[in-house]
Design a protein around this motif. Sequence first.
Motif, mmCIF file in Angstrom:
data_model
loop_
_atom_site.group_PDB
_atom_site.id
_atom_site.type_symbol
_atom_site.label_atom_id
_atom_site.label_comp_id
_atom_site.label_asym_id
_atom_site.label_seq_id
_atom_site.Cartn_x
_atom_site.Cartn_y
_atom_site.Cartn_z
ATOM 1 N N MET A 1 55.704 27.756 30.505
ATOM 2 C CA MET A 1 55.987 28.084 31.906
ATOM 3 C C MET A 1 55.874 29.586 32.141
ATOM 4 N N THR A 2 55.266 29.944 33.262
ATOM 5 C CA THR A 2 55.158 31.369 33.563
ATOM 6 C C THR A 2 56.238 31.761 34.568
ATOM 7 N N ASP A 3 56.600 33.029 34.502
ATOM 8 C CA ASP A 3 57.666 33.527 35.361
ATOM 9 C C ASP A 3 57.132 34.191 36.619
ATOM 10 N N LEU A 4 55.883 34.630 36.568
ATOM 11 C CA LEU A 4 55.329 35.358 37.705
ATOM 12 C C LEU A 4 53.825 35.120 37.772
ATOM 13 N N THR A 5 53.329 34.818 38.964
ATOM 14 C CA THR A 5 51.885 34.643 39.151
ATOM 15 C C THR A 5 51.323 35.800 39.970
ATOM 16 N N LEU A 6 50.235 36.378 39.468
ATOM 17 C CA LEU A 6 49.562 37.489 40.141
ATOM 18 C C LEU A 6 48.164 37.027 40.525
ATOM 19 N N VAL A 7 47.859 37.062 41.819
ATOM 20 C CA VAL A 7 46.542 36.676 42.313
ATOM 21 C C VAL A 7 45.855 37.945 42.793
ATOM 22 N N TYR A 8 44.679 38.240 42.252
ATOM 23 C CA TYR A 8 44.046 39.516 42.583
ATOM 24 C C TYR A 8 42.536 39.407 42.579
ATOM 25 N N ILE A 9 41.912 40.434 43.141
ATOM 26 C CA ILE A 9 40.461 40.560 43.019
ATOM 27 C C ILE A 9 40.189 41.975 42.544
ATOM 28 N N SER A 10 39.206 42.135 41.678
ATOM 29 C CA SER A 10 38.885 43.461 41.164
ATOM 30 C C SER A 10 37.387 43.528 40.959
ATOM 31 N N LEU A 11 36.740 44.460 41.643
ATOM 32 C CA LEU A 11 35.284 44.555 41.548
ATOM 33 C C LEU A 11 34.847 45.538 40.480
#
Length: 153
Positions: free
Chosen positions: A1-11
């Motif tokens: 189980m994860t404690d934190l989700t990070l959704v991102y975009i990086s070019l």
Amino acid sequence: MTDLTLVYISLSGNTQSFVKRLSDYLAITHNLTTRQINIKELNHETFPVTEPFIALLPTYLEGGNGVDHGDIEILTSPLGDFIAAHDNAKNCMGIIGSGNKNFNHQYILTAKQYSKRFGFPLLGDFELRGTSADIERLAAVILERQVQWITNH
Ligand SMILES: Cc1cc2nc3c(=O)[nH]c(=O)nc-3n(C[C@H](O)[C@H](O)[C@H](O)COP(=O)(O)O)c2cc1C
């Protein structure tokens, strides 16, 4: 189980570097595990994110000055599409904008626009890859926001 989700975009890799260093910092200091979703790798695919998440968004605008012209979003719109899809926006706890202060009024403008468009808070900002101080500062903001979110949901 994860404690934190990070959704991102990086070019060009700056936001990716920040996300990785932020995740390492949270693992070491708070024993937190993170799930990282890099929208660039998805090739416009979307799916539901059913847990609360934080979005991280660099700024890529075409020309302009951020005041009276020039806020055409280039390259980062797949993140907006991902957040808009499957009602994902309702699980977004907030957004962190990144950019370069040389862009003056356009600094982190897209993150500000997403905050207005989707109704989640702008939690903070950092320049380019971000410093260690940015990581400590924004980690504290994220942890506080998580507590607030859990209290309200
Ligand atoms: C074509 C281009 C346009 C940019 N426009 C802006 C801008 O309008 N505002 C801003 O704050 N930063 C702007 N930047 C800076 C980027 O947001 C910054 O370099 C960021 O760290 C890139 O993140 P990434 O490496 O994760 O893609 C621009 C950079 C490029 C290459």
